[in-house]
Design a protein around this motif. Structure first.
Motif, PDB file in Angstrom:
ATOM      1  N   TYR A 142       3.357  -4.969 -18.488  1.00  0.00           N
ATOM      2  CA  TYR A 142       3.601  -6.324 -19.019  1.00  0.00           C
ATOM      3  C   TYR A 142       2.271  -7.050 -19.260  1.00  0.00           C
ATOM      4  N   GLN A 143       1.334  -6.836 -18.337  1.00  0.00           N
ATOM      5  CA  GLN A 143       0.024  -7.476 -18.488  1.00  0.00           C
ATOM      6  C   GLN A 143      -0.672  -6.989 -19.777  1.00  0.00           C
ATOM      7  N   SER A 144      -0.568  -5.687 -20.038  1.00  0.00           N
ATOM      8  CA  SER A 144      -1.187  -5.138 -21.250  1.00  0.00           C
ATOM      9  C   SER A 144      -0.519  -5.700 -22.501  1.00  0.00           C
ATOM     10  N   VAL A 145       0.807  -5.861 -22.444  1.00  0.00           N
ATOM     11  CA  VAL A 145       1.523  -6.471 -23.579  1.00  0.00           C
ATOM     12  C   VAL A 145       0.958  -7.868 -23.831  1.00  0.00           C
ATOM     13  N   SER A 146       0.781  -8.628 -22.759  1.00  0.00           N
ATOM     14  CA  SER A 146       0.250  -9.988 -22.891  1.00  0.00           C
ATOM     15  C   SER A 146      -1.171  -9.964 -23.468  1.00  0.00           C
ATOM     16  N   LEU A 147      -2.007  -9.029 -22.985  1.00  0.00           N
ATOM     17  CA  LEU A 147      -3.394  -8.952 -23.476  1.00  0.00           C
ATOM     18  C   LEU A 147      -3.440  -8.569 -24.952  1.00  0.00           C
ATOM     19  N   ILE A 148      -2.554  -7.649 -25.346  1.00  0.00           N
ATOM     20  CA  ILE A 148      -2.533  -7.247 -26.764  1.00  0.00           C
ATOM     21  C   ILE A 148      -2.127  -8.439 -27.627  1.00  0.00           C
ATOM     22  N   LYS A 149      -1.111  -9.180 -27.181  1.00  0.00           N
ATOM     23  CA  LYS A 149      -0.657 -10.335 -27.974  1.00  0.00           C
ATOM     24  C   LYS A 149      -1.739 -11.417 -28.051  1.00  0.00           C
ATOM     25  N   GLN A 150      -2.444 -11.621 -26.936  1.00  0.00           N
ATOM     26  CA  GLN A 150      -3.537 -12.602 -26.957  1.00  0.00           C
ATOM     27  C   GLN A 150      -4.651 -12.148 -27.914  1.00  0.00           C
ATOM     28  N   GLY A 152       0.788  -1.234   0.000  1.00  0.00           N
ATOM     29  CA  GLY A 152       0.000   0.000   0.000  1.00  0.00           C
ATOM     30  C   GLY A 152       0.818   1.280   0.000  1.00  0.00           C
ATOM     31  N   ASP A 153       2.128   1.199  -0.236  1.00  0.00           N
ATOM     32  CA  ASP A 153       2.937   2.428  -0.261  1.00  0.00           C
ATOM     33  C   ASP A 153       3.222   2.855  -1.710  1.00  0.00           C
ATOM     34  N   SER A 154       3.983   3.930  -1.849  1.00  0.00           N
ATOM     35  CA  SER A 154       4.255   4.458  -3.195  1.00  0.00           C
ATOM     36  C   SER A 154       5.019   3.437  -4.034  1.00  0.00           C
ATOM     37  N   TYR A 155       5.866   2.657  -3.381  1.00  0.00           N
ATOM     38  CA  TYR A 155       6.633   1.611  -4.074  1.00  0.00           C
ATOM     39  C   TYR A 155       5.683   0.547  -4.653  1.00  0.00           C
ATOM     40  N   ALA A 156       4.686   0.130  -3.848  1.00  0.00           N
ATOM     41  CA  ALA A 156       3.712  -0.878  -4.316  1.00  0.00           C
ATOM     42  C   ALA A 156       2.918  -0.340  -5.507  1.00  0.00           C
ATOM     43  N   ARG A 157       2.578   0.944  -5.460  1.00  0.00           N
ATOM     44  CA  ARG A 157       1.806   1.523  -6.570  1.00  0.00           C
ATOM     45  C   ARG A 157       2.655   1.575  -7.843  1.00  0.00           C
ATOM     46  N   THR A 158       3.960   1.802  -7.668  1.00  0.00           N
ATOM     47  CA  THR A 158       4.865   1.784  -8.828  1.00  0.00           C
ATOM     48  C   THR A 158       4.953   0.369  -9.406  1.00  0.00           C
ATOM     49  N   MET A 159       5.070  -0.612  -8.508  1.00  0.00           N
ATOM     50  CA  MET A 159       5.173  -2.007  -8.976  1.00  0.00           C
ATOM     51  C   MET A 159       3.919  -2.428  -9.736  1.00  0.00           C
ATOM     52  N   VAL A 160       2.744  -2.044  -9.210  1.00  0.00           N
ATOM     53  CA  VAL A 160       1.481  -2.425  -9.873  1.00  0.00           C
ATOM     54  C   VAL A 160       1.459  -1.864 -11.290  1.00  0.00           C
ATOM     55  N   ARG A 161       1.818  -0.580 -11.421  1.00  0.00           N
ATOM     56  CA  ARG A 161       1.709   0.038 -12.753  1.00  0.00           C
ATOM     57  C   ARG A 161       2.732  -0.547 -13.716  1.00  0.00           C
ATOM     58  N   LEU A 162       3.939  -0.820 -13.222  1.00  0.00           N
ATOM     59  CA  LEU A 162       4.950  -1.402 -14.103  1.00  0.00           C
ATOM     60  C   LEU A 162       4.536  -2.818 -14.537  1.00  0.00           C
ATOM     61  N   LYS A 163       4.034  -3.594 -13.599  1.00  0.00           N
ATOM     62  CA  LYS A 163       3.600  -4.962 -13.952  1.00  0.00           C
ATOM     63  C   LYS A 163       2.383  -4.934 -14.872  1.00  0.00           C
ATOM     64  N   GLU A 164       1.553  -3.900 -14.737  1.00  0.00           N
ATOM     65  CA  GLU A 164       0.391  -3.808 -15.630  1.00  0.00           C
ATOM     66  C   GLU A 164       0.799  -3.483 -17.071  1.00  0.00           C
TER      67      GLU A 164
END
Lengths: 358, 125
Positions: free
Chosen positions: A261-269, A247-259
């Motif tokens: 990669y998730q968007s890349v995967s969704l586009i490829k699918q 729940g800190d600023s670091y976690a929010r950065t991690m979520v957005r960065l991982k998303e």
């Protein structure tokens, strides 16, 4: 100790858009924060009353430059639901591709701004270099880079050729590889962690009770992502919400960065599964009745309430944008923080004042 | 049609919202509609596990509506917004911007409300 009030914004070097906060300080520590919006309110909801419901697609796109496609997508989905229009399967997949491209460029924009906020200029430029690749795809597929106007009630206005789909797949893979190289800087660099870890902690309970949405909620351990409801073609794609617990600023950065990669995967699918066929169906008549449409934008849930009366003009179009829902979290995060952390804390909600001041 | 929409009176509002809080619903937002007949429809939207539940309260334009911000603090912005843009008379808000969250003194009052034009007959009071 005596208190002083410091106005933060509406014009501030760290803010790309004008948000105004009144910070009540004791020495360097914030004891209270009151947000003030309305500096650039545009009254777009009023404008939609005099535009025809088909023209409103272009109006809602102009609520926000960063998630313009998803505003139009939510609006179109609402009208399509109201008029019982079944859009072609190809259009559903095209919407996913453009929507996820928007999510990538929004998150990359935010990651760059964050790096800029804590003074890491080379990181900022590296992230934005990758964002440019997405903007170029927008230009090549839609003819413009920001407001792409490819949504229409009944489907999409434009198709993407097979060659272009293959090119998009290669480019998003490149972006993923580049971001993987930058990832250790965001996740492990001493100075970056020093500015983010433990800063602006929002517990899961606070995030939920304050109505947080999108990456703000997911970084506090709330697994809430409207794409899992399966609108457009998301129901046919494989993904799980990205959730962090600290729940800190670091976690929010991690979520957005991982998303990203998730968007890349969704586009490829989506590219692998997109069917051939029509991209839109003709629309006849006028909307009548009420409907609520929700879509997961890069910053979180957007809600559209639409009320038609059987004429070309809607009786009411109401938008609740994700930043509007995330502003109350600042009132929880800012008290107790140091003044020097305010720019990073405000940025971690990824504020879109253009959306808020719709 | 909106699924899970329940019509309630303004007297039922606070108890209904309290029960939503108790059942762990998230407050999403509220939507105000000027129906053009001197009434305002206020729809309160709540979410649990991505399922929406909505409550509609119908009030006369000058009628008081209690604020739900003591139960859901995050409603404070949208309540101030409805008060300024539609003239909804929300009382006891946790933070009351006094009509200056979005509007300044020079702006038209309640710009989202449907303006009522009353034509008086000659000689009438």
């Amino acid at each position: 100790m005596s208190r002083s009030v410091i106005p933060f914004g509406p014009q501030h070097p760290v803010l790309p858009e004008p948000l105004h906060l009144k910070l009540v300080m004791e020495d360097e520590k914030i004891v209270e924060a009151i947000p003030a919006i309305g500096y650039v309110h545009r009254g777009l909801e009023k404008l939609t009353e005099v535009k025809e419901y088909t023209q409103n697609v272009f109006v809602v796109e102009r609520i926000c430059g960063i998630c313009s496609f998803m505003h139009a997508m939510a609006y179109c989905q609402g009208i399509e639901s109201l008029m019982e229009i079944q859009i072609p399967d190809r259009a559903r997949y095209l919407r996913v591709i453009w929507a996820e491209l928007h999510r990538i460029h929004s998150h990359l924009l935010w990651l760059g701004l964050l790096a800029d906020a804590f003074g890491f200029e080379s990181l900022f430029m590296q992230v934005w270099r990758n964002r440019e690749k997405v903007m170029d795809i927008m230009e090549e597929t839609a003819g413009s880079r920001v407001i792409i106007s490819t949504n229409a009630i009944g489907g999409t206005r434009r198709d993407i050729s097979k060659d272009m789909l293959l090119k998009i797949r290669v480019i998003v893979d490149e972006i993923k590889e580049d971001m993987k190289q930058l990832e250790p800087v965001f996740f492990n660099d001493y100075t970056v962690k020093h500015r983010l870890v433990g800063v602006g902690v929002l517990t899961s309970e606070d995030a939920y009770s304050l109505g947080a949405v999108g990456p703000m909620a997911r970084a506090s351990g709330i697994s809430q992502d409207l794409r899992t409801t399966g609108y457009a073609a998301y129901g046919e794609l494989d993904f799980e919400p990205v959730v962090e617990k600290d729940g800190d600023s670091y976690a929010r950065t991690m979520v957005r960065l991982k998303e990203v990669y998730q968007s890349v995967s969704l586009i490829k699918q989506a590219i692998a599964n997109i069917p051939e066929g029509e991209i839109s169906v003709p629309v006849k008549g006028n909307p009548n009745g009420e409907v609520i449409a929700r879509v997961e934008q890069p910053r979180g849930e957007v809600l559209y309430y639409l009320k038609g009366n059987g004429t070309k003009n809607l009786e009411r179009l109401r938008v609740r944008t994700p930043t509007f829902a995330n502003i109350p979290t600042l009132l929880k995060m800012l008290p107790g923080s140091q003044l020097a952390d305010v720019p990073v804390l405000i940025l971690t909600i990824d504020p879109c004042i253009s959306c808020t001041e719709r | 049609m909106i699924e899970n929409l329940v019509e309630i009176s303004k007297e039922q509002l606070l108890s209904q919202v309290q029960s939503m809080k108790y059942d762990n619903y998230r407050f999403v937002t509220a939507s105000c509609v000027d129906t053009g007949d001197g009434y305002l429809d206020v729809i309160y939207h709540f979410d649990l596990d991505l399922e929406l539940k909505n409550f509609r309260v119908r009030v006369k334009k000058d009628e008081e509506v209690p604020s739900i911000s003591k139960i859901y603090f995050c409603s404070v912005l949208v309540e101030n917004e409805m008060k300024e843009l539609f003239g909804l008379n929300v009382t006891n808000m946790a933070i009351d911007y006094g009509g200056h969250m979005l509007l300044s003194d020079d702006d038209l009052a309640n710009p989202m409300a449907k303006q009522q034009i009353v034509i008086e007959k000659r000689g009438a009071k």
